[in-house]
Design a protein around this motif. Structure first.
Motif, PDB file in Angstrom:
ATOM      1  N   VAL A 242       0.743  -1.195  -0.127  1.00  0.00           N
ATOM      2  CA  VAL A 242       0.087  -0.113   0.054  1.00  0.00           C
ATOM      3  C   VAL A 242       0.921   1.195  -0.028  1.00  0.00           C
ATOM      4  O   VAL A 242       1.856   1.245   1.172  1.00  0.00           O
ATOM      5  CB  VAL A 242      -0.886  -0.046   1.418  1.00  0.00           C
ATOM      6  N   SER A 243       0.449   2.139  -1.075  1.00  0.00           N
ATOM      7  CA  SER A 243       1.347   3.305  -0.948  1.00  0.00           C
ATOM      8  C   SER A 243       0.337   4.461  -0.884  1.00  0.00           C
ATOM      9  O   SER A 243      -0.695   4.309  -1.359  1.00  0.00           O
ATOM     10  CB  SER A 243       2.188   3.480  -2.509  1.00  0.00           C
ATOM     11  N   VAL A 244       0.702   5.594  -0.178  1.00  0.00           N
ATOM     12  CA  VAL A 244      -0.078   6.653   0.013  1.00  0.00           C
ATOM     13  C   VAL A 244       0.746   7.926  -0.165  1.00  0.00           C
ATOM     14  O   VAL A 244       1.734   8.253   0.566  1.00  0.00           O
ATOM     15  CB  VAL A 244      -0.747   6.530   1.618  1.00  0.00           C
ATOM     16  N   LYS A 245       0.031   8.894  -0.820  1.00  0.00           N
ATOM     17  CA  LYS A 245       0.744  10.072  -1.178  1.00  0.00           C
ATOM     18  C   LYS A 245      -0.134  11.304  -0.479  1.00  0.00           C
ATOM     19  O   LYS A 245      -1.475  11.192  -0.828  1.00  0.00           O
ATOM     20  CB  LYS A 245       0.910  10.488  -2.710  1.00  0.00           C
ATOM     21  N   PHE A 246       0.419  11.974   0.478  1.00  0.00           N
ATOM     22  CA  PHE A 246      -0.736  12.592   1.093  1.00  0.00           C
ATOM     23  C   PHE A 246      -0.499  14.113   0.479  1.00  0.00           C
ATOM     24  O   PHE A 246       0.249  14.428  -0.565  1.00  0.00           O
ATOM     25  CB  PHE A 246       0.028  12.984   2.534  1.00  0.00           C
ATOM     26  N   ALA A 247      -1.581  14.923   0.931  1.00  0.00           N
ATOM     27  CA  ALA A 247      -1.792  16.212   0.349  1.00  0.00           C
ATOM     28  C   ALA A 247      -0.452  17.190   0.130  1.00  0.00           C
ATOM     29  O   ALA A 247      -0.197  18.192  -0.927  1.00  0.00           O
ATOM     30  CB  ALA A 247      -2.891  17.211   0.797  1.00  0.00           C
ATOM     31  N   ASP A 248       0.339  16.985   1.025  1.00  0.00           N
ATOM     32  CA  ASP A 248       1.739  17.672   1.150  1.00  0.00           C
ATOM     33  C   ASP A 248       2.766  17.443   0.221  1.00  0.00           C
ATOM     34  O   ASP A 248       3.842  17.775   0.421  1.00  0.00           O
ATOM     35  CB  ASP A 248       2.385  18.125   2.605  1.00  0.00           C
ATOM     36  N   GLY A 249       2.508  16.193  -0.294  1.00  0.00           N
ATOM     37  CA  GLY A 249       3.490  15.698  -1.447  1.00  0.00           C
ATOM     38  C   GLY A 249       4.293  14.354  -0.587  1.00  0.00           C
ATOM     39  O   GLY A 249       5.021  13.653  -1.457  1.00  0.00           O
ATOM     40  N   LYS A 250       4.255  14.252   0.700  1.00  0.00           N
ATOM     41  CA  LYS A 250       5.036  13.167   1.183  1.00  0.00           C
ATOM     42  C   LYS A 250       4.120  11.932   0.959  1.00  0.00           C
ATOM     43  O   LYS A 250       2.970  11.827   0.753  1.00  0.00           O
ATOM     44  CB  LYS A 250       5.247  13.331   2.619  1.00  0.00           C
ATOM     45  N   SER A 251       5.121  10.864   0.939  1.00  0.00           N
ATOM     46  CA  SER A 251       4.678   9.544   0.525  1.00  0.00           C
ATOM     47  C   SER A 251       5.162   8.560   1.554  1.00  0.00           C
ATOM     48  O   SER A 251       6.096   8.612   2.074  1.00  0.00           O
ATOM     49  CB  SER A 251       4.946   8.969  -0.848  1.00  0.00           C
ATOM     50  N   GLU A 252       4.022   7.460   2.002  1.00  0.00           N
ATOM     51  CA  GLU A 252       4.600   6.205   2.781  1.00  0.00           C
ATOM     52  C   GLU A 252       4.336   5.089   2.021  1.00  0.00           C
ATOM     53  O   GLU A 252       3.076   5.071   1.430  1.00  0.00           O
ATOM     54  CB  GLU A 252       4.078   6.619   4.006  1.00  0.00           C
ATOM     55  N   GLN A 253       4.711   4.061   2.551  1.00  0.00           N
ATOM     56  CA  GLN A 253       4.415   2.652   2.004  1.00  0.00           C
ATOM     57  C   GLN A 253       4.368   1.810   3.248  1.00  0.00           C
ATOM     58  O   GLN A 253       5.045   1.841   4.095  1.00  0.00           O
ATOM     59  CB  GLN A 253       5.210   2.229   1.151  1.00  0.00           C
ATOM     60  N   ALA A 254       3.729   0.784   3.027  1.00  0.00           N
ATOM     61  CA  ALA A 254       3.586  -0.602   4.181  1.00  0.00           C
ATOM     62  C   ALA A 254       3.550  -1.757   3.219  1.00  0.00           C
ATOM     63  O   ALA A 254       2.723  -1.868   2.237  1.00  0.00           O
ATOM     64  CB  ALA A 254       2.701  -0.237   4.884  1.00  0.00           C
ATOM     65  N   ARG A 255       3.902  -2.799   3.596  1.00  0.00           N
ATOM     66  CA  ARG A 255       3.610  -3.999   3.114  1.00  0.00           C
ATOM     67  C   ARG A 255       2.840  -5.017   4.055  1.00  0.00           C
ATOM     68  O   ARG A 255       2.950  -4.838   5.355  1.00  0.00           O
ATOM     69  CB  ARG A 255       4.962  -4.875   2.899  1.00  0.00           C
ATOM     70  N   PHE A 256       1.880  -5.814   3.427  1.00  0.00           N
ATOM     71  CA  PHE A 256       0.946  -6.488   4.208  1.00  0.00           C
ATOM     72  C   PHE A 256       0.984  -8.076   3.725  1.00  0.00           C
ATOM     73  O   PHE A 256       1.309  -8.300   2.778  1.00  0.00           O
ATOM     74  CB  PHE A 256      -0.380  -6.098   4.262  1.00  0.00           C
ATOM     75  N   GLU A 257       0.620  -8.837   4.583  1.00  0.00           N
ATOM     76  CA  GLU A 257       0.031 -10.286   4.199  1.00  0.00           C
ATOM     77  C   GLU A 257      -1.410 -10.417   4.982  1.00  0.00           C
ATOM     78  O   GLU A 257      -1.646 -11.000   5.877  1.00  0.00           O
ATOM     79  CB  GLU A 257       1.145 -11.050   5.049  1.00  0.00           C
TER      80      GLU A 257
END
Length: 143
Positions: A123-138
Motif C-alpha cells: 500500500v502506497s499513500v501520497k499525502f496532500a503535502d506531497g510526502k509518501s509512505e508505504q507499507a507491506r501486508f500479508e
C-alpha cells in the motif's frame, strides 16, 4: 574527577532514550497481536499505522472493496483529505493494482481479488503535502 551536572543529565537522558525506544517500536508481530479498529491488518508506515481491510470472502470473480485507514502511533485518526494511493495485491493467481481515493475518513478503491493466504500487498499513500509512505501486508495470513 568531578562530572559536570549537565553532562550527567545528558548521559541519563541518552541512556533512557535507548531503553525506551525498543518498547515503543511496533514490529509486524506486535501489530498482528493488536486488534485493528476496522478488522484489517495493521502495519507501520513512517509516522503512521496503515490498516488494510480486504474482503475475507473475496473470490476474484467480481470487484470488491479495498480500504485503508490511517492513524498515528497513538491510534488517533489521520486526516486523509487530498491524499491518494494504491494497493498492489500479489497472489499466485496474479497481480491486481487498485487505485485508492478518499472516501470519508479513509482511502478506498475496488478490485477483483481472491482471499488467498499467499497474497501479499503493498500500500502506497501520497499525502496532500506531497510526502509518501508505504507499507507491506500479508492480509489473509493466519494469526
Amino acid at each position: 574527577m568531578k562530572v559536570h551536572p549537565l553532562f550527567a543529565a545528558a548521559a541519563v537522558a541518552i541512556t533512557a532514550a535507548f531503553i525506551v525506544t525498543p518498547a515503543l517500536a511496533h514490529d509486524d508481530a506486535t501489530l498482528d497481536a493488536m486488534k485493528a479498529p476496522n478488522g484489517g491488518q495493521l502495519r507501520m508506515a513512517g509516522p503512521y499505522h496503515f490498516e488494510l481491510v480486504l474482503a475475507k470472502d473475496a473470490r476474484g470473480a467480481k470487484a470488491v472493496p479495498v480500504k485503508v485507514y490511517l492513524t498515528d502511533h497513538g491510534g488517533n485518526k489521520v486526516a486523509v483529505a487530498g491524499a491518494t494511493g494504491s494497493a498492489v495485491l500479489l497472489a499466485p493467481a496474479g497481480k491486481v493494482t487498485v487505485p485508492l481515493a478518499v472516501v470519508g475518513d479513509h482511502l478506498e478503491g475496488s478490485g477483483a481479488y481472491a482471499a488467498d493466504p499467499a497474497t501479499k500487498a503493498l500500500v502506497s499513500v501520497k499525502f496532500a503535502d506531497g510526502k509518501s509512505e508505504q507499507a507491506r501486508f500479508e492480509p489473509f495470513k493466519a494469526k
